[in-house]
Design a protein around this motif. Structure first.
Motif, mmCIF file in Angstrom:
data_model
loop_
_atom_site.group_PDB
_atom_site.id
_atom_site.type_symbol
_atom_site.label_atom_id
_atom_site.label_comp_id
_atom_site.label_asym_id
_atom_site.label_seq_id
_atom_site.Cartn_x
_atom_site.Cartn_y
_atom_site.Cartn_z
ATOM 1 N N GLU A 1 2.778 1.905 12.799
ATOM 2 C CA GLU A 1 1.965 2.366 10.897
ATOM 3 C C GLU A 1 1.952 1.070 10.031
ATOM 4 O O GLU A 1 3.315 0.511 9.682
ATOM 5 C CB GLU A 1 2.241 3.586 10.699
ATOM 6 C CG GLU A 1 1.992 5.076 9.671
ATOM 7 C CD GLU A 1 2.517 5.953 9.015
ATOM 8 O OE1 GLU A 1 2.256 6.159 8.269
ATOM 9 O OE2 GLU A 1 3.141 6.585 10.038
ATOM 10 N N ARG A 2 0.916 1.225 9.249
ATOM 11 C CA ARG A 2 0.773 0.460 7.925
ATOM 12 C C ARG A 2 2.111 0.980 6.963
ATOM 13 O O ARG A 2 1.233 2.250 6.834
ATOM 14 C CB ARG A 2 -0.104 0.240 7.257
ATOM 15 C CG ARG A 2 -0.959 -0.934 7.856
ATOM 16 C CD ARG A 2 -2.503 -2.166 7.513
ATOM 17 N NE ARG A 2 -3.032 -2.140 7.639
ATOM 18 C CZ ARG A 2 -4.272 -2.086 8.961
ATOM 19 N NH1 ARG A 2 -4.611 -0.506 8.716
ATOM 20 N NH2 ARG A 2 -5.069 -2.732 9.872
ATOM 21 N N ILE A 3 3.175 0.541 6.400
ATOM 22 C CA ILE A 3 4.060 0.713 5.850
ATOM 23 C C ILE A 3 3.568 0.476 4.203
ATOM 24 O O ILE A 3 3.073 -1.037 3.853
ATOM 25 C CB ILE A 3 5.404 0.706 6.005
ATOM 26 C CG1 ILE A 3 5.152 1.556 7.676
ATOM 27 C CG2 ILE A 3 6.399 0.908 4.765
ATOM 28 C CD1 ILE A 3 5.819 2.949 7.319
ATOM 29 N N ALA A 4 3.331 0.690 3.096
ATOM 30 C CA ALA A 4 3.577 -0.297 1.782
ATOM 31 C C ALA A 4 4.223 -0.880 1.600
ATOM 32 O O ALA A 4 5.525 -1.089 1.622
ATOM 33 C CB ALA A 4 2.851 0.864 0.580
ATOM 34 N N GLY A 5 3.727 -2.131 0.798
ATOM 35 C CA GLY A 5 5.292 -3.114 0.696
ATOM 36 C C GLY A 5 6.814 -2.729 -0.190
ATOM 37 O O GLY A 5 7.206 -3.283 -0.358
ATOM 38 N N GLY A 6 7.057 -2.092 -1.544
ATOM 39 C CA GLY A 6 7.469 -1.374 -1.786
ATOM 40 C C GLY A 6 8.740 -0.014 -0.781
ATOM 41 O O GLY A 6 9.990 -0.880 -0.037
ATOM 42 N N ALA B 1 9.525 -6.501 -4.190
ATOM 43 C CA ALA B 1 8.395 -6.033 -3.539
ATOM 44 C C ALA B 1 7.253 -5.396 -4.440
ATOM 45 O O ALA B 1 5.994 -5.446 -4.695
ATOM 46 C CB ALA B 1 8.311 -5.238 -2.065
ATOM 47 N N ASP B 2 7.501 -4.135 -5.412
ATOM 48 C CA ASP B 2 6.818 -3.326 -5.612
ATOM 49 C C ASP B 2 7.954 -2.484 -6.706
ATOM 50 O O ASP B 2 8.573 -1.488 -6.520
ATOM 51 C CB ASP B 2 6.294 -2.704 -4.563
ATOM 52 C CG ASP B 2 5.287 -1.413 -5.294
ATOM 53 O OD1 ASP B 2 5.284 -1.081 -6.784
ATOM 54 O OD2 ASP B 2 4.888 -0.262 -4.545
ATOM 55 N N ALA B 3 7.412 -2.771 -8.170
ATOM 56 C CA ALA B 3 8.203 -2.557 -9.415
ATOM 57 C C ALA B 3 7.975 -1.385 -9.489
ATOM 58 O O ALA B 3 9.172 -0.743 -10.144
ATOM 59 C CB ALA B 3 7.596 -3.896 -11.042
ATOM 60 N N THR B 4 6.379 -0.823 -8.633
ATOM 61 C CA THR B 4 6.690 0.701 -9.034
ATOM 62 C C THR B 4 7.153 1.841 -7.675
ATOM 63 O O THR B 4 7.168 2.726 -7.758
ATOM 64 C CB THR B 4 5.356 1.490 -9.043
ATOM 65 O OG1 THR B 4 4.642 0.931 -7.936
ATOM 66 C CG2 THR B 4 4.120 0.376 -10.304
ATOM 67 N N PHE B 5 7.944 1.330 -7.106
ATOM 68 C CA PHE B 5 8.402 1.904 -5.798
ATOM 69 C C PHE B 5 9.106 3.066 -6.477
ATOM 70 O O PHE B 5 10.423 3.406 -7.013
ATOM 71 C CB PHE B 5 10.304 0.710 -4.983
ATOM 72 C CG PHE B 5 10.407 1.557 -3.862
ATOM 73 C CD1 PHE B 5 10.032 1.917 -2.448
ATOM 74 C CD2 PHE B 5 11.835 2.073 -4.647
ATOM 75 C CE1 PHE B 5 10.404 2.885 -1.951
ATOM 76 C CE2 PHE B 5 12.608 2.737 -3.449
ATOM 77 C CZ PHE B 5 11.886 2.827 -2.043
ATOM 78 N N ASP B 6 9.016 4.537 -5.327
ATOM 79 C CA ASP B 6 9.422 5.511 -5.906
ATOM 80 C C ASP B 6 10.981 6.030 -4.558
ATOM 81 O O ASP B 6 10.198 6.415 -3.667
ATOM 82 C CB ASP B 6 8.593 6.086 -5.697
ATOM 83 C CG ASP B 6 8.479 8.263 -5.503
ATOM 84 O OD1 ASP B 6 9.946 8.189 -6.328
ATOM 85 O OD2 ASP B 6 7.471 8.446 -5.431
#
Lengths: 278, 268
Positions: B204-209, B233-238
């Motif tokens: 499965e593809r997983i987004a950068g953060g 990797a991603d400043a908006t990581f939740d």
């Protein structure tokens, strides 16, 4: 799940292409044998399938990588994995080969031939003892097919095999096809070999097919059992009585029904001598 | 007479030498050198088959002939050190990166690395997942201890990042795939999670953060370090979203260590 003994009937070597079918159809195979190393994993579907099959019938674990005849130290990592698998599937029998597979840390992952010498007997016996102690159980050792014989050998193969079994008290997995292949390749009398085998120690018999080549017979496990090998098998059973027998097929693996058909041939021989024995 | 060790070394040397080499130990019969060839061929075939089973997509992409030559070259440089052939070949991807015959396929090493991770996922320990108990344990953890928390990741979980569209390459090379074969090689990078699920290994593809966070956790980073990697990797990581998603789907199976242990147990 009890530690069932192997019945004196014809089992089959379970190979990956047949696992799904065996689980779905539950063919009436009295017992299965698998290559131990194929189940050394920590978990996963292959191991789960083996556990389901083991719940239904006896299983024999046949190792191909312990390298009992090597002059490298016996691998504790390998023995640990084997011990873990033994605890998991409670096999009726654990077997290995009278061969070596690597030296100087390098493995060839093949069954390489030993010279039939006092030194080789001593090394094999010490390592069989070591393995049995480590595993806390008796193992069976199998005679292998060999394509070269060494000038250094001071015994015929049959005396070498019988002596290892006598000294260690381990069981013998007698591969009748390997006797025939070696007899043809190295020019000895297969009957003489058979006569030297310690009948009481024979816990299992292997049958497989070979290939005829310009260089001699090659033990490919990729064909039906040859008529000459069936004849030798019949002599073996006539001499020692019915024993657990296995059909091995490892390359160009056919439909499962072909293996069942080979097993039926063995069952005819076994039934004949079951009748004599009873 | 040679000692057994000397004989085994001679035999090994003869196997490794070319077909024309004659064994230095004494073997009976005029066909001895030829007979050694039977061993050479069996051994080569065993490795080709073993790696062919682990790397079916690589084999399919390059063809059997090229694949066999690559395996032979790999075995010569990185020989097996174990009697368990199933564990052999983990560095084949790295080897392919320097193998001249496949230098026109720059994505091939990553395909091999992916296939190795799929193999690892297939063989890894089974885990029992109970998302509710993990969430409860986490909720009960005092705030000041959260940064040092170590989360246990499913043993079958692997992560891979590639500049190439790895998932697409893998999918179009699956047996039974009969769709459009074209691959847009500019469509990368791909960040994938590999994981064994009930019906087999899933990619499965997983987004950068999320990817950076999970990758850090699965290599043993504590929660604070994993969050830092994710935010890099991603400043908006939740974080909350990641925890719920990956605990919920069983990727995170428990609290591994630290001051508080969840219902799923302490360190193992």
């Amino acid at each position: 799940m009890s530690n069932d003994a192997l019945p004196a009937a014809c089992g089959l070597g379970l190979r990956a292409p047949h696992v799904r079918q065996v689980l779905a159809e539950r063919p009436p195979v009295p017992w299965f044998e698998v290559h131990s190393e194929n189940y050394f994993a920590d978990g996963g579907p292959a191991l789960a399938a083996l556990e389901r099959i083991r719940a239904a019938c006896a299983v024999s674990l046949h190792g191909v990588g312990l390298s009992l005849g090597s002059t490298d130290p016996l691998s504790h990592a390998h023995l640990d994995r084997l011990a873990r698998l033994i605890a998991r599937v409670e096999p009726a029998l654990v077997s290995e080969h009278l061969c070596w597979s690597g030296v100087g840390g390098r493995h060839f992952n093949d069954l390489l031939p030993l010279p039939f010498t006092d030194e080789a007997i001593a090394i094999l016996c010490a390592r069989i003892h070591q393995a049995q102690e480590y595993l806390g159980r008796e193992i069976a050792v199998e005679n292998v097919s060999a394509y070269v014989v060494f000038d250094d050998s001071t015994f015929p193969e049959w005396e070498f095999v019988a002596e290892v079994v006598r000294r260690t008290g381990c069981k013998l997995l007698l591969d009748v096809n390997n006797i025939y292949v070696n007899a043809m390749n190295h020019g000895f009398d297969a009957d003489r070999y058979l006569a030297a085998m310690p009948a009481d120690a024979i816990a299992e018999i292997h049958l497989a097919g070979f290939e005829r080549t310009d260089l001699g017979l090659v033990d490919t496990h990729g064909a039906r059992v040859a008529p000459e090998v069936w004849a030798l098998y019949r002599k073996t059973i006539a001499r020692i009585g019915p024993r657990p027998t296995l059909i091995e097929w490892d390359v160009d693996i056919p439909e499962f029904a072909v293996l069942e058909d080979e097993a039926a041939t063995a069952e005819v021989v076994l039934a004949e001598y079951h009748a004599v024995a009873s | 007479m040679l000692s057994l060790r000397e004989l085994q070394r001679c035999f090994a040397d003869a196997l490794l030498a070319g077909e024309d080499a004659h064994p230095t130990m004494r073997v009976a019969g005029t066909t001895a050198a030829d007979r050694l060839g039977i061993y050479r061929r069996t051994i080569a075939t065993n490795y080709r088959n073993a790696l062919g089973a682990t790397y079916p997509v690589v084999r399919r992409i390059v063809g059997a002939g090229c694949f066999h030559a690559a395996v032979d070259a790999y075995v010569a440089i990185h020989p097996s050190r174990s009697g368990d052939l199933n564990g052999y070949g983990g560095t084949f991807g790295d080897f392919l990166a320097g193998h001249p015959a496949v230098s026109d396929l720059p994505y091939l090493p990553d395909v091999a690395r992916l296939e190795w991770k799929i193999d690892e996922a297939n063989l890894a320990a089974d885990s029992i997942t109970d998302p509710d108990s993990v969430l409860r344990a986490l909720a009960g953890c005092p705030g000041d201890r959260l940064p040092s928390l170590l989360l246990r990741v499913d043993a079958t979980c692997r992560m891979i990042e590639s500049p190439f569209p790895l998932l697409r390459i893998w999918q179009v090379n699956q047996p039974g795939y009969d769709g459009e074969m074209s691959v847009d090689f500019a469509a990368g990078p791909d960040r994938l999670r590999i994981r064994r699920e009930r019906l087999g290994v899933a990619l499965e593809r997983i987004a950068g953060g999320d990817f950076a966070w999970l990758a850090a956790l699965s290599t043993g980073a504590n929660l604070a370090a994993a969050i830092a990697a994710a935010q890099h990797a991603d400043a908006t990581f939740d974080l909350g979203g990641g925890l719920h998603r990956f605990i919920g789907d069983g990727t995170i199976t428990g609290i591994l260590d630290g001051p508080l242990t969840g219902a799923s147990g302490a360190s193992d």
